[in-house]
Design a protein around this motif. Structure first.
Motif, PDB file in Angstrom:
ATOM      1  N   UNK A   7     -42.120 139.741 -60.138  1.00 38.31           N
ATOM      2  CA  UNK A   7     -42.220 139.256 -58.768  1.00 38.31           C
ATOM      3  C   UNK A   7     -43.642 139.506 -58.271  1.00 38.31           C
ATOM      4  N   UNK A   8     -44.247 138.456 -57.715  1.00 38.20           N
ATOM      5  CA  UNK A   8     -45.588 138.572 -57.131  1.00 38.20           C
ATOM      6  C   UNK A   8     -45.620 137.978 -55.729  1.00 38.20           C
ATOM      7  N   UNK A   9     -44.479 137.941 -55.056  1.00 35.77           N
ATOM      8  CA  UNK A   9     -44.399 137.345 -53.721  1.00 35.77           C
ATOM      9  C   UNK A   9     -44.886 138.282 -52.622  1.00 35.77           C
ATOM     10  N   UNK A  10     -45.056 139.555 -52.953  1.00 38.90           N
ATOM     11  CA  UNK A  10     -45.518 140.553 -51.992  1.00 38.90           C
ATOM     12  C   UNK A  10     -46.752 141.235 -52.584  1.00 38.90           C
ATOM     13  N   UNK A  35     -53.121 139.703 -57.920  1.00 41.74           N
ATOM     14  CA  UNK A  35     -51.913 139.331 -58.646  1.00 41.74           C
ATOM     15  C   UNK A  35     -52.243 138.729 -60.012  1.00 41.74           C
ATOM     16  N   UNK A  36     -53.208 137.812 -60.034  1.00 42.56           N
ATOM     17  CA  UNK A  36     -53.550 137.145 -61.284  1.00 42.56           C
ATOM     18  C   UNK A  36     -54.113 138.082 -62.329  1.00 42.56           C
ATOM     19  N   UNK A  37     -54.834 139.104 -61.904  1.00 39.96           N
ATOM     20  CA  UNK A  37     -55.413 140.066 -62.835  1.00 39.96           C
ATOM     21  C   UNK A  37     -54.386 141.080 -63.334  1.00 39.96           C
ATOM     22  N   UNK A  38     -53.422 141.408 -62.512  1.00 41.14           N
ATOM     23  CA  UNK A  38     -52.530 142.520 -62.808  1.00 41.14           C
ATOM     24  C   UNK A  38     -51.252 142.139 -63.542  1.00 41.14           C
ATOM     25  N   UNK A  39     -50.808 140.885 -63.411  1.00 40.77           N
ATOM     26  CA  UNK A  39     -49.471 140.564 -63.914  1.00 40.77           C
ATOM     27  C   UNK A  39     -49.362 140.638 -65.437  1.00 40.77           C
ATOM     28  N   UNK A  69     -48.916 131.837 -50.482  1.00 45.14           N
ATOM     29  CA  UNK A  69     -49.067 130.758 -51.468  1.00 45.14           C
ATOM     30  C   UNK A  69     -49.604 131.235 -52.813  1.00 45.14           C
ATOM     31  N   UNK A  70     -50.783 131.842 -52.823  1.00 44.25           N
ATOM     32  CA  UNK A  70     -51.462 132.135 -54.083  1.00 44.25           C
ATOM     33  C   UNK A  70     -50.734 133.185 -54.901  1.00 44.25           C
ATOM     34  N   UNK A  71     -50.425 134.326 -54.306  1.00 45.57           N
ATOM     35  CA  UNK A  71     -49.759 135.385 -55.042  1.00 45.57           C
ATOM     36  C   UNK A  71     -48.424 134.948 -55.592  1.00 45.57           C
ATOM     37  N   UNK A  72     -47.648 134.249 -54.807  1.00 49.67           N
ATOM     38  CA  UNK A  72     -46.320 133.803 -55.222  1.00 49.67           C
ATOM     39  C   UNK A  72     -46.386 132.921 -56.457  1.00 49.67           C
TER      40      UNK A  72
END
Length: 218
Positions: A7-10, A35-39, A69-72
């Motif tokens: 989940x990356x919505x928060x 988010x993009x670096x960590x997932x 928008x972006x993180x989700x």
């Protein structure tokens, strides 16, 4: 069964593995801008801790929001890519439902996450497994009376204690809770999942300027 949940919505970038009985491994890092670096590193850590490879996964679980928008999109695109590559199903769940499940309450309550712009994403629950309203986005003061007397779980509640005096944790989303909820649903027949598509509830923060001039080659 081996479910990979994310989940990356928060602000929480959260990943977990669940074998159908319990959580095998999990990893959560809180950073609203990475988010993009960590997932993907989080996915690697979780698989490494479990001593497994990605091809052992039999299903994906992903929080569909609501969220910015972006993180989700990071989590949804990653889940869709893994699902396609592995040929396994991707199960969507409301992000708020994961927080509700983690709260473990057996009484009416609400969940609220930070929607920025001085607003919260929220929904009401009869208990930790039963959401009774659709997810919505509102200013805290506009819903304070509707949620008066109820515990309100999540970072959105903790940010606005004047509107939500019964605010409590958990503050951040947990993929472990999301995976456990999904495992319960699958064991019960697989009902109640959402399409793995983003739940935005409002327009993205980034907008094309109103007077933007499109230049086309002659």
């Amino acid at each position: 069964m081996l479910l990979l949940a994310m989940d990356t919505a928060t602000p929480a970038v959260t990943v977990a593995l669940h074998d159908g009985d319990s959580v095998v491994a999990e990893d959560t890092r809180v950073d609203a801008r990475r988010h993009g670096e960590l997932l993907l590193p989080a996915v690697d850590r979780v698989l490494a801790r479990a001593g497994l490879k990605l091809d052992a996964v039999t299903g994906l679980v992903v929080g569909v929001g609501p969220g910015p928008y972006t993180g989700l999109r990071v989590g949804l695109v990653t889940a869709a890519t893994f699902g396609s590559a592995l040929g396994v199903p991707v199960h969507g769940l409301c992000t708020l439902d994961g927080l509700a499940y983690a709260a473990g309450l057996d009484e009416p309550f609400a969940v609220a996450t930070d929607a920025r712009r001085k607003e919260v994403y929220w929904a009401r629950y009869d208990d930790s497994r039963t959401r009774v309203t659709e997810a919505a986005v509102d200013r805290p003061a506009d819903i304070a009376e509707r949620l008066a007397g109820l515990p309100v779980v999540g970072a959105g509640a903790l940010l606005y204690p004047e509107a939500f005096p019964e605010a409590r944790g958990p503050e951040h989303q947990s993929a472990a809770a999301l995976a456990a909820l999904a495992a319960e649903k699958l064991a019960a027949g697989g009902e109640g999942f959402l399409d793995p598509r983003p739940m935005y509830l409002r327009r993205p923060d980034a907008q094309v300027p109103k007077n933007y001039k499109v230049v086309t080659p002659k």
